[in-house]
Design an enzyme around this catalytic site. Structure first.
Site, PDB file in Angstrom:
ATOM      1  N   SER A  23      10.905  54.686  18.884  1.00 20.09           N
ATOM      2  CA  SER A  23      10.481  53.363  19.327  1.00 20.09           C
ATOM      3  C   SER A  23       8.974  53.180  19.146  1.00 20.09           C
ATOM      4  CB  SER A  23      10.932  53.162  20.778  1.00 20.09           C
ATOM      5  OG  SER A  23      10.999  51.806  21.082  1.00 20.09           O
TER       6      SER A  23
HETATM    7  N1  LIG Z   1      11.658  50.554  29.057  1.00 25.34           N
HETATM    8  C1  LIG Z   1      10.681  49.695  28.413  1.00 25.34           C
HETATM    9  C2  LIG Z   1      11.351  48.819  27.390  1.00 25.34           C
HETATM   10  C3  LIG Z   1      11.213  49.469  26.098  1.00 25.34           C
HETATM   11  O1  LIG Z   1      10.889  50.625  26.031  1.00 25.34           O
HETATM   12  C4  LIG Z   1      11.455  48.705  24.879  1.00 25.34           C
HETATM   13  C5  LIG Z   1      12.025  47.419  24.952  1.00 25.34           C
HETATM   14  C6  LIG Z   1      12.230  46.701  23.778  1.00 25.34           C
HETATM   15  C7  LIG Z   1      11.901  47.257  22.562  1.00 25.34           C
HETATM   16  C8  LIG Z   1      11.344  48.517  22.492  1.00 25.34           C
HETATM   17  C9  LIG Z   1      11.119  49.235  23.657  1.00 25.34           C
HETATM   18  N2  LIG Z   1      10.515  50.482  23.643  1.00 25.34           N
HETATM   19  C10 LIG Z   1       9.762  50.996  22.656  1.00 25.34           C
HETATM   20  O2  LIG Z   1       9.037  51.953  22.809  1.00 25.34           O
HETATM   21  C11 LIG Z   1       9.871  48.895  29.366  1.00 25.34           C
HETATM   22  O3  LIG Z   1      10.065  49.095  30.571  1.00 25.34           O
HETATM   23  O4  LIG Z   1       9.037  48.120  28.920  1.00 25.34           O
END
Ligand SMILES: N[C@@H](CC(=O)c1ccccc1NC=O)C(=O)O
Length: 347
Positions: free
Chosen positions: A184
């Site tokens: 991510s």
């Molecule tokens: N758990 C994360 C959400 C998240 O990690 C996320 C959400 C949408 C697209 C990518 C994500 N994470 C990437 O590192 C948060 O609380 O912001």
């Protein structure tokens, strides 16, 4: 190695790992030591210690058959390192270096696990997260002291990632060909680590020996593109993306484009020194069942990398499941990383 680096490394004991991650298929590894783990080694030993500027390391059992001494640095000779950067949108305090634990156990219990010199997973400072339901940053309680390590903004995150890799390399780890993988937003940073650090206004002093191969797992590569026109199925996530993107990079869209590996100015792959005579290898992995990151991110990254022919070798590997499933389970991730590491010898 300077003595503060050495002291920080030796200050953390090795914990033996005996559990097999999958007792249904790997029965003979039960109760056998499959490796050793150091938790939260501070990689900036000259600074005020912060749990966010630490790394975890896993190693296969030493060939001596004895537990490793605290100061052991596994030799990188002919064996690659794997380094992992966790995700969490640059801000989630509950996604940390421990996100690599399952994959690390799968790698160490695999028959080819001993061919790896070591595994490392990096923590880094996080961006503000005022809307976090249980652990907002800055804290919502009046008078509570904010944690400066959770008020970071680009380039702080990549600065820490490079500092962590630099620390390992000063110890003698990951000094030969190594794989840098990220999930991510960790994938965003893995790619940033292959770019010229002057893009982040960083001094050449924190220059690292760059990875031989990059692996992006359910990665974010073009935030401006997503926010401008999210694919229909992901349109509901636009505000969330805008929120974490602004928290990490500020409100200026130009900064988002400059920081993201699929939109960065110029063409950065020529800044990536993957080692002498070595092809620059990128492995992209995107689950089609990921409800948070669309496949379009992978396509956009591939398009950028293939803009010039013959510079980067782009491979795609399959994975299924939800956005975080790949590291929560760790089994497929372990297979992918072992395969990429084995491929380094043939590069
Ligand atoms: N758990 C994360 C959400 C998240 O990690 C996320 C959400 C949408 C697209 C990518 C994500 N994470 C990437 O590192 C948060 O609380 O912001």
């Amino acid at each position: 190695m300077s003595s503060p680096d050495w002291a920080a490394w030796a200050s953390i004991p090795w914990t033996p790992l005996t559990a097999s991650p999958d007792t249904t298929t790997i029965t003979d590894t039960n109760n056998k030591t499959i490796g050793y783990h150091k938790h939260h080694v501070p990689y900036l030993p000259q600074s005020t210690p912060s749990p966010w500027q630490t790394l975890d390391v896993w190693i296969p059992p030493p060939s001596t058959g004895s537990p490793p001494p605290r100061n052991l640095i596994p030799s990188s000779a002919n064996r690659p390192w794997l380094i992992f950067i966790h995700g969490g949108a640059w801000r989630d305090p509950f996604v940390t270096s421990s996100a690599f634990s399952s994959a690390a156990l799968h790698i160490l219990s695999s028959p080819t696990g001993p061919q790896i010199a070591g595994l490392a997973s990096l923590n880094y400072r996080l961006s503000p997260y005022p809307s976090h339901p249980t652990s907002p940053s800055p804290p919502s309680k009046p008078g509570a002291t904010p944690d400066p390590a959770r008020l970071a903004r680009h380039p702080d995150h990549i600065h820490d990632v490079l500092a962590g890799i630099g620390y390992l390399q000063r110890l003698g780890a990951a000094s030969g060909p190594y794989v840098l993988a990220g999930h991510s937003c960790g994938a965003t940073m893995a790619f940033q680590a292959a770019m010229d650090p002057s893009r982040w206004g960083l001094s050449p002093a924190i220059c690292i020996a760059q990875p031989a191969a990059l692996v992006g797992l359910n990665g974010l590569y073009d935030l401006a593109g997503f926010i401008a026109s999210p694919p229909a199925k992901y349109a509901g996530l636009r505000d969330a993306y805008a929120e974490f993107t602004c928290a990490a990079f500020g409100d200026d869209e130009t900064a988002w484009r400059a920081a993201c590996p699929a939109t960065a100015d110029g063409w950065w792959p020529r800044e990536w020194d993957a080692g002498r005579e070595r092809r620059r290898r990128v492995v992209l992995v995107q689950s089609c069942e990921d409800s948070l990151v669309p496949r379009q991110q992978l396509e956009s990254m591939r398009g950028y990398l293939e803009r010039e022919e013959g510079v980067v070798e782009v491979l795609e590997m399959e994975a299924l499941g939800e956005h975080d499933g790949i590291w929560v389970s760790g089994e497929r991730m372990a297979q992918i990383l072992l395969e990429v590491a084995a491929g380094l010898g043939q590069a």
